[in-house]
Every structure is written in C-alpha cells, then in structure tokens.
Write a protein that holds these residues in place. Structure first.
Motif, PDB file in Angstrom:
ATOM      1  N   VAL A   1       0.856  -1.188   0.000  1.00 47.15           N
ATOM      2  CA  VAL A   1       0.000   0.000   0.000  1.00 47.15           C
ATOM      3  C   VAL A   1       0.890   1.236   0.000  1.00 47.15           C
ATOM      4  O   VAL A   1       1.634   1.472   0.960  1.00 47.15           O
TER       5      VAL A   1
ATOM      6  N   SER B   1       4.920   1.257   7.898  1.00 49.84           N
ATOM      7  CA  SER B   1       5.349   2.580   8.366  1.00 49.84           C
ATOM      8  C   SER B   1       4.156   3.299   8.958  1.00 49.84           C
ATOM      9  O   SER B   1       3.017   2.856   8.812  1.00 49.84           O
TER      10      SER B   1
ATOM     11  N   ASP C   1       3.100   1.739   3.426  1.00 46.41           N
ATOM     12  CA  ASP C   1       2.810   1.683   4.862  1.00 46.41           C
ATOM     13  C   ASP C   1       2.185   0.364   5.307  1.00 46.41           C
ATOM     14  O   ASP C   1       1.990   0.142   6.495  1.00 46.41           O
ATOM     15  N   ALA C   2       1.858  -0.502   4.348  1.00 45.29           N
ATOM     16  CA  ALA C   2       1.295  -1.805   4.718  1.00 45.29           C
ATOM     17  C   ALA C   2       1.518  -2.777   3.578  1.00 45.29           C
ATOM     18  O   ALA C   2       1.708  -2.376   2.426  1.00 45.29           O
ATOM     19  N   MET C   3       1.523  -4.065   3.902  1.00 45.16           N
ATOM     20  CA  MET C   3       1.609  -5.102   2.866  1.00 45.16           C
ATOM     21  C   MET C   3       0.611  -6.198   3.195  1.00 45.16           C
ATOM     22  O   MET C   3       0.242  -6.397   4.351  1.00 45.16           O
ATOM     23  N   PHE C   4       0.134  -6.850   2.143  1.00 42.74           N
ATOM     24  CA  PHE C   4      -0.784  -7.980   2.281  1.00 42.74           C
ATOM     25  C   PHE C   4      -0.319  -9.098   1.350  1.00 42.74           C
ATOM     26  O   PHE C   4      -0.141  -8.866   0.150  1.00 42.74           O
TER      27      PHE C   4
ATOM     28  N   VAL D   1      -3.157 -13.984   3.752  1.00 46.16           N
ATOM     29  CA  VAL D   1      -2.439 -14.972   4.566  1.00 46.16           C
ATOM     30  C   VAL D   1      -1.376 -14.301   5.433  1.00 46.16           C
ATOM     31  O   VAL D   1      -0.878 -14.888   6.381  1.00 46.16           O
ATOM     32  N   ASP D   2      -1.043 -13.054   5.113  1.00 45.28           N
ATOM     33  CA  ASP D   2      -0.160 -12.278   5.985  1.00 45.28           C
ATOM     34  C   ASP D   2      -0.456 -10.797   5.744  1.00 45.28           C
ATOM     35  O   ASP D   2      -0.805 -10.407   4.623  1.00 45.28           O
ATOM     36  N   ALA D   3      -0.336 -10.007   6.788  1.00 38.69           N
ATOM     37  CA  ALA D   3      -0.541  -8.558   6.675  1.00 38.69           C
ATOM     38  C   ALA D   3       0.403  -7.888   7.653  1.00 38.69           C
ATOM     39  O   ALA D   3       0.543  -8.352   8.798  1.00 38.69           O
ATOM     40  N   ARG D   4       1.073  -6.854   7.188  1.00 39.59           N
ATOM     41  CA  ARG D   4       2.015  -6.155   8.068  1.00 39.59           C
ATOM     42  C   ARG D   4       1.892  -4.648   7.891  1.00 39.59           C
ATOM     43  O   ARG D   4       1.667  -4.168   6.782  1.00 39.59           O
ATOM     44  N   VAL D   5       2.058  -3.926   8.998  1.00 38.64           N
ATOM     45  CA  VAL D   5       2.177  -2.466   8.920  1.00 38.64           C
ATOM     46  C   VAL D   5       3.650  -2.171   8.669  1.00 38.64           C
ATOM     47  O   VAL D   5       4.520  -2.716   9.350  1.00 38.64           O
TER      48      VAL D   5
END
Lengths: 205, 205
Positions: free
Chosen positions: B66, B140, B110-113, B134-138
């Motif tokens: 994102v 920034s 700022d995010a990934m999925f 199956v994975d999500a990360r912040v």
C-alpha cells in the motif's frame, strides 16, 4: 498477521439503495471500486444478513450515492446505524429517484450510479456484487468524503467523562462515610462491621 | 451517463506483485478493497493483458504494497508506466520478500498484504481477483496516499508549451507569405487565388 494493516486501505463512503416488491432500503458501505470498462462496472461488498443486500439479491438492481464532504453524522446514522427491518429509513428524508425508482440522495452526495447486477459472489460474511453502470450523474462539485475523514471529522468522538476526584468512601449498607481519597483495604464500617468492598466512592463537587 | 461521476470514487494506490516459474513482476493498481472477513479477503481489479494479472492467474498468489505519502513519481513510473515484458522492474530497486518469495516495497509503503487467490472473475477489460489474506504487516506510520493526491501532488504536470507568436501567414498551395499577425478573413493568395483557409501560420524565431 497485523490487522492494523487493513486501516491503511483507503475508501470512500456511499449510500447504497435497493428495492423489491415495494420494500425499499438503503445502507452505508465503504467498499466501491470501478472493476471494469466497456461497459463500466462497479464492485461493491455488503454484509450478509443486512436488508439492502437481500433486496439486491432479489431485484438485481442497486443505486449508489457517493457521499461528499458536506455529509452529516445524522445522515450516516440514519442509513448506517439502524436496520431497515425496524424503520423506514427514507421517511421524511429528501431523495430523488433514478429511472428504476431507486432512491439516491438529493444532497450530501456528489455522484450517483444506477447499477444492474451482472455477477454476485457469496463470500460468507459478505456478498460481492458486480454491477453494470446503467446511469451515472455528477450531483455536486463537493469533493467526496473518505472513510478516514468520516472517522476523524464527522463521527462524534466518545465524550470522555472528566476524571472525578474521589474525596471519600461511603458504606453502602449503613451509610457511614469515611473521609479520604483511599480507603484502607482492611477498613470496616464502624456502624455495621461491613468490609471495604461494601464502600462506594464519594466524588468532589 | 456522465463519466465524470467516476472521478468521485475514492481509491488508494498499491504496488501489486506476483511471480510464476522464475518470472516476477509488479504493477500499480488503484482498486483494492477488503471484501470479506473470517478469513479476511481483499478484492482487486487488474487490466487484462498486463503481465502481473497473467502471473497471478498462473500462480494463484499476489502481494500488495500500500503506497504511502512518501511515494515518488519515479516509483510509480517504474511499476506503472512500463511493461514487465520489456524490463525487469525490480532490478536495482529495494524490496523485501514475503513468505512465498513475492516482493513488497522496502520503503514508500505503509502496509503489505500477502494473498492467495480464492476466486477470480474475468470481466473482459479486467479480471477481479478475490484474495485471502495470509499475511498482513504495517510497514510505516505514514498515511496512505490516495489516487486523487497522486494526480494533484505526485504526478508531474504536463509542461505547457510557451505560446508561439504568429508573425505571418503562408499560402500552403503556392507559398505566398502574408506579413502580419492576423490574416483578413477574405484574404486570397495573390499568386494562386486560394482563400485564407489555405494559409498556415508562420511563427517568430
């Protein structure tokens, strides 16, 4: 998986309406994208169990009003925070009708789309509808409102109660009042012998 | 139908990546919504014919970065304005890999999925993919960038050519040249008799 990642997706907000056999309803959704061209199609996602997607499934038509910066919390509350099974959300509210008779907002919206469902996918919690756009109109020059702006500017903040100052403790059984901010753990009511757990705080003012 | 209505839909921007049998590519999309919960699923729409959706169709996996407010036009140009059939878009560009080896941005996002395709619908011009997250990360704390902000702030404005000064008019048939900024409407070429409409402007310099 960090669920906060989902907060970084950007959305607008729409009032979604549909009607079937005389029952008309509208709800608020924050998921609307143009999914294809030639012909233009929108994709929207709706929570299963709500009345509006139920009407869409039966009628195969829906209309979107894209909410703009002037939208009030009252309008969002009317369409988003009550059920059309309990109330007629459109009663006494100014709307216009599209060519199929579906309502769209007469104000607080900057665009409308009349759509005909071409595909729908039941995703369990939600149904994703693909709708061919059969009419589209610009309604105002106001910019659209984002879901983030709704949360930061339009949705009222929970009123935090001012921190109250504790000045004493009162026995809830016999009413004896202890003066002081902190009641000793082993305190007992000198009148009835009840323990500290039966005392309630007494606030200043 | 007023096509300007579509400009009132609000979008974010993502870099979408996929990989199949050693070929990895990424592109820019502005259509990503959360379509369902339990499990969380995203819906994205991609232009058919592009390489990335082709890789997604073969591999059944994709990853979204994102884009945030710090994204540069160079990054959008790299992933959005050239084809992965001609260049390796990731060459010399800092990325991280998710658990399946798909790249996501090491900065400007700022995010990934990480998603696994559960449904896809071919809509002709585009394919709509539903992907289970199956994975999500912040990544920034920067706010995400909207498609409107990209157009108003990040995309360079077309350089308007300086207005050229007209100093004369030339007959396009016989080449007679009239000196002066404005050619009289009823002027005729003294050499061939052709009217003013056959004259072309002559610019200074």
């Amino acid at each position: 998986m960090d669920n906060k990642a989902f907060f970084n997706l950007i959305y607008g907000i729409c009032m979604l309406s549909s009607s079937y056999e005389g029952k008309t309803n509208g709800c608020i959704i924050n998921t609307c994208i143009q999914a294809a061209n030639d012909p233009a199609r929108l994709a929207i996602s709706c929570i299963n169990g709500n009345l509006t997607p139920e009407l869409i499934k039966k009628s195969g038509i829906f209309t979107l009003s894209v909410l703009d910066q002037t939208v009030s919390f009252d309008t969002i509350k009317r369409f988003g925070l009550q059920s059309g099974r309990d109330v007629d959300k459109f009663e006494g509210f100014p709307v216009l009708s599209d060519s199929r008779g579906l309502p769209y907002l007469a104000s607080e919206a900057d665009a409308m789309f009349s759509c005909r469902v071409t595909e729908s996918i039941d995703l369990g919690s939600h149904t994703l509808f693909i709708g061919e756009v059969v009419d589209a109109r610009v309604l105002s020059a106001e910019p659209p409102v984002s879901y983030a702006e709704y949360h930061s500017r339009i949705k009222p903040r929970a009123k935090s109660e001012p921190a109250k100052e504790i000045v004493g403790w009162k026995c809830s059984i016999f009413g004896f009042q202890y003066e002081g901010k902190e009641l000793p753990e082993d305190f007992m009511c000198p009148w009835c012998g009840h323990p500290a757990s039966d005392f309630e705080p007494v606030y200043a003012g």
